[in-house]
Design an enzyme around this catalytic site. Structure first.
Site, PDB file in Angstrom:
ATOM      1  N   GLY A   1      38.714  11.188  36.757  1.00  0.00           N
ATOM      2  CA  GLY A   1      39.099  11.706  38.069  1.00  0.00           C
ATOM      3  C   GLY A   1      39.344  10.639  39.118  1.00  0.00           C
ATOM      4  O   GLY A   1      39.650  10.938  40.259  1.00  0.00           O
TER       5      GLY A   1
ATOM      6  N   ALA B   1      41.350   9.576  30.807  1.00  0.00           N
ATOM      7  CA  ALA B   1      40.607   9.435  32.064  1.00  0.00           C
ATOM      8  C   ALA B   1      41.103   8.297  32.949  1.00  0.00           C
ATOM      9  O   ALA B   1      41.344   7.187  32.487  1.00  0.00           O
ATOM     10  CB  ALA B   1      39.108   9.247  31.811  1.00  0.00           C
ATOM     11  N   GLY B   2      41.230   8.620  34.204  1.00  0.00           N
ATOM     12  CA  GLY B   2      41.518   7.623  35.227  1.00  0.00           C
ATOM     13  C   GLY B   2      43.003   7.387  35.507  1.00  0.00           C
ATOM     14  O   GLY B   2      43.335   6.648  36.420  1.00  0.00           O
TER      15      GLY B   2
ATOM     16  N   LYS C   1      37.181  17.579  21.005  1.00  0.00           N
ATOM     17  CA  LYS C   1      37.101  16.396  21.852  1.00  0.00           C
ATOM     18  C   LYS C   1      35.633  16.214  22.190  1.00  0.00           C
ATOM     19  O   LYS C   1      35.030  17.031  22.881  1.00  0.00           O
ATOM     20  CB  LYS C   1      37.933  16.568  23.118  1.00  0.00           C
ATOM     21  CG  LYS C   1      37.876  15.341  23.982  1.00  0.00           C
ATOM     22  CD  LYS C   1      38.738  15.445  25.225  1.00  0.00           C
ATOM     23  CE  LYS C   1      38.531  14.185  26.045  1.00  0.00           C
ATOM     24  NZ  LYS C   1      38.484  14.445  27.467  1.00  0.00           N
TER      25      LYS C   1
ATOM     26  N   ASN D   1      44.617  14.917  33.370  1.00  0.00           N
ATOM     27  CA  ASN D   1      44.234  16.205  33.949  1.00  0.00           C
ATOM     28  C   ASN D   1      44.314  16.173  35.479  1.00  0.00           C
ATOM     29  O   ASN D   1      45.212  16.758  36.078  1.00  0.00           O
ATOM     30  CB  ASN D   1      42.820  16.601  33.484  1.00  0.00           C
ATOM     31  CG  ASN D   1      42.398  17.965  33.993  1.00  0.00           C
ATOM     32  OD1 ASN D   1      43.224  18.734  34.479  1.00  0.00           O
ATOM     33  ND2 ASN D   1      41.142  18.281  33.889  1.00  0.00           N
ATOM     34  N   THR D   2      43.371  15.437  36.096  1.00  0.00           N
ATOM     35  CA  THR D   2      43.254  15.489  37.561  1.00  0.00           C
ATOM     36  C   THR D   2      44.575  15.227  38.281  1.00  0.00           C
ATOM     37  O   THR D   2      44.940  15.964  39.200  1.00  0.00           O
ATOM     38  CB  THR D   2      42.211  14.453  38.042  1.00  0.00           C
ATOM     39  OG1 THR D   2      41.012  14.675  37.315  1.00  0.00           O
ATOM     40  CG2 THR D   2      41.938  14.583  39.524  1.00  0.00           C
TER      41      THR D   2
END
Lengths: 255, 368
Positions: free
Chosen positions: A158, A184-185, A97, A206-207
């Site tokens: 995040g 992301a996001g 990645k 993830n977050t």
């Protein structure tokens, strides 16, 4: 549901996950197992490649998981290529990645360096998954450079803001010849479902899972949302209309 | 350069503006999606005191979004307490009769062995300012010695020139911490009457030199106790804001050193309470979601136990502030007394109990 082909992999799960930000490696392991994710990304900087008992890697020793090393921390193509080669050697995988963000505040991906690094890594036999802005033209350039997929951001890393780049993701999906992974996001399962309904091939989360009060439950919620979104896409969503369509006032004279 | 930038602000005007903030200013700052320096003034003002619990909750949430439930661990290693400066508050000051020591190669490696056994992978090397004996060559040698053992090397030493930073970065230096102590130029002179450090402008431009040299991360901060902490902090935040915009490829961290008793210590001009320190930490986080906030062992056990959840992202433990202190604890060499003396293992358990993961490695020298 259709399986997702990525390099040599055939993935049942279209939910990719990250390994950072968890309150412990054990909770990470439990949550990722529950998510059904088959592709988990690991930051090269977080793992101790000289140490076989590295705490993160130890918790990812499951046949369910394929490791996707990421180059987080590098600032240009040269550093990224070096990091990818280290990761390939240490983790014995061609997958990478590609994350190049010279800006450590908002972690915005650098399109110019990312394109350069993709070109070089593809030539070296890597299966490259570059993290990028939701830029449709860049995606076409990356395809030409030999990328295996594109990973446009939904919103800043995040931020939990959801698919703020929706209009551009739609164009990217429409044009893409490689899998599109929204990265992301994505802060809620509904965001993930939205991305999948738009036709994204997968999402990376993830977050939202890592910092949830109950990461296992949140992981399952994302798993279901991704499946629901994908099924809806495969089942072909109806378009949205503002008025009833029973009559055709403009063309009924033709009948 | 920041020495030009700082001229835009008048100390007394900034101070009265901070103390003139009202609860309406605080509430507006808390409601906004993004805060500017005026909002930061409100958040550090006395008017924000009643909002502390709300600020703490916001700070915790913003920190978790960005950094997750993790705390980065680091440890300082003092290499020398030789110093040619007089600083009225410091235990290493030239005029203080303490034993002076600069570690040899062998002594550095002895320290490294013990620090590695404690589990650390991010190290902060610290010295006084003795340019002849502990200058660029000494630092290059020290970095070469310790590089095989650590993934991240930070430095808190005297300010250097840009070309010196460039060389050290080439050797593997990742982070440099330089605190202005106080941004009050006249008071700065009083506290630093002798030595190279007495040059305010050279010190205040250090981060510009670091940015131009391409450093990965730099630390900003003031020493609380020398001047009004709110006004000084506003200048530090302004400095941070300027640096982030100018050197956008670097990361930033903020530290919160409160003056501790040391040999020859001065009476404090402005004391900062625990409550005020918490307010400041939360204010920084609400102002800037991305900046790293760091905490040393200067603070007490209870304070450190509770601050983990409130916005701090990196923390040291079990630190010695005297050169050679890990291998050969000696008396009368230390810079200041540390407060929290718990072992690293004990402290790690405290972090885990709070629901956070202590992270020892989050960098790789191969990425430099």
């Amino acid at each position: 549901m259709e399986k997702l082909k990525l390099g040599n992999l055939e993935l049942q799960s279209r939910l990719f996950t990250g390994t950072g930000k968890f309150s412990s490696s054990k909770r990470m392991e439990e949550a990722l197992l529950a998510s059904g994710s088959e592709l988990v990304t690991v930051a090269l900087k977080r793992i101790d490649i000289k140490n076989e008992t590295d705490d993160i890697l130890k918790h990812l020793h499951h046949s369910q998981f394929n490791l996707l090393p990421n180059t987080s921390g590098v600032r240009n193509a040269k550093e990224a290529v070096f990091a990818a080669e280290l990761a390939r050697e240490a983790l014995e995988t061609n997958l990478v990645k590609l994350e190049i963000h010279p800006d450590p505040k908002y972690l915005m991906p650098d399109p110019i360096e990312t394109l350069k690094a993709t070109e070089e890594l593809a030539k070296k036999g890597f299966i490259v998954l570059p993290y990028i802005h939701a830029d449709p033209v860049l995606c076409k350039h990356l395809e030409d450079a030999g990328t295996a997929a594109v990973m446009p951001l939904g919103a800043p890393i995040g931020s939990n803001k959801g698919v703020r780049t929706r209009d551009f993701i739609e164009i990217i999906v429409d044009q893409a010849k490689v899998p599109v992974i929204v990265d992301a996001g994505l802060g809620a399962p509904s965001h993930a479902a939205e991305a999948m309904e738009l036709g994204a091939d997968a999402v990376l989360v993830n977050t939202a899972i890592a910092i949830a009060e109950d990461p296992v439950k949140m992981a399952i919620a994302f798993k279901l949302a991704v499946e629901a979104g994908r099924m809806a896409f495969e089942a072909k969503l109806g378009g949205i209309t503002k008025t009833a369509v029973a009559s055709s006032p403009l063309t009924s004279f033709l009948d | 350069m920041f020495k030009e930038e700082i001229k835009k602000y008048n100390w007394d005007e900034v101070k009265s503006s901070i103390y003139g903030k009202t609860s309406a200013d605080v509430e507006r700052a808390l409601r906004k999606p993004k805060r500017d320096l005026e909002d930061f003034k409100a958040l550090i003002s006395p008017a924000a005191a009643p909002y502390l619990e709300q600020m703490a909750a916001m700070s915790q949430q913003l920190t978790q979004e960005r950094f997750g439930k993790t705390i980065q661990m680091y440890i300082p290693m003092y290499l020398s307490n030789e110093c040619q400066n007089i600083c009225t508050y410091c235990g290493f000051s030239l005029d203080i009769k303490i034993n002076r020591k600069t570690l040899s190669d062998k002594e550095i490696l002895e320290e490294v062995k013990i620090i590695k056994a404690m589990g650390y992978d991010h190290i902060l090397i610290v010295t006084g300012e003795a340019n002849k004996t502990v200058g660029l060559d000494y630092f290059i040698n020290a970095i070469r010695l310790i590089k095989p053992y650590f993934s991240n090397i930070a430095m808190e030493v005297q300010p250097l020139d840009q070309h010196e930073y460039e060389q050290l970065i080439e050797e593997g230096l990742n982070t440099v911490l330089v605190y202005q102590e106080t941004y009050h130029k006249e008071d700065y002179k009083i506290h630093h009457p002798k030595g190279k450090k007495s040059n305010f402008d050279y010190r205040v431009d250090t981060h510009d030199r670091l940015g131009r040299a391409g450093i990965h991360k730099m630390g900003v901060g003031v020493l609380f106790g020398l001047e009004d902490w709110r006004t000084d902090t506003f200048f530090a935040a302004t400095h941070l804001d300027y640096l982030e915009k100018t050197y956008w490829k670097s990361k930033y961290s903020i530290s919160f050193p409160r003056l501790r008793p040391c040999a020859g210590g001065i009476p404090l001009k402005s004391e900062m309470t625990d409550k005020e320190l918490v307010q400041l930490i939360c204010a920084y986080r609400i102002f800037n979601q991305e900046v790293e906030l760091s905490m040393s062992t200067r603070e007490s056990e209870t304070f450190r136990n509770n601050i983990i959840k409130l916005g701090i992202t990196s923390i040291s433990a079990d630190s010695k502030t005297d050169p050679g202190g890990y291998a050969n604890p000696a008396v009368n060499l230390e810079q200041f007394e540390i407060d929290d003396k718990r072992s690293t293992d004990t402290f790690i358990e405290v972090i885990k109990k709070q629901g956070y993961e202590p992270v020892f490695k989050d960098w790789d020298l191969s990425l430099q």
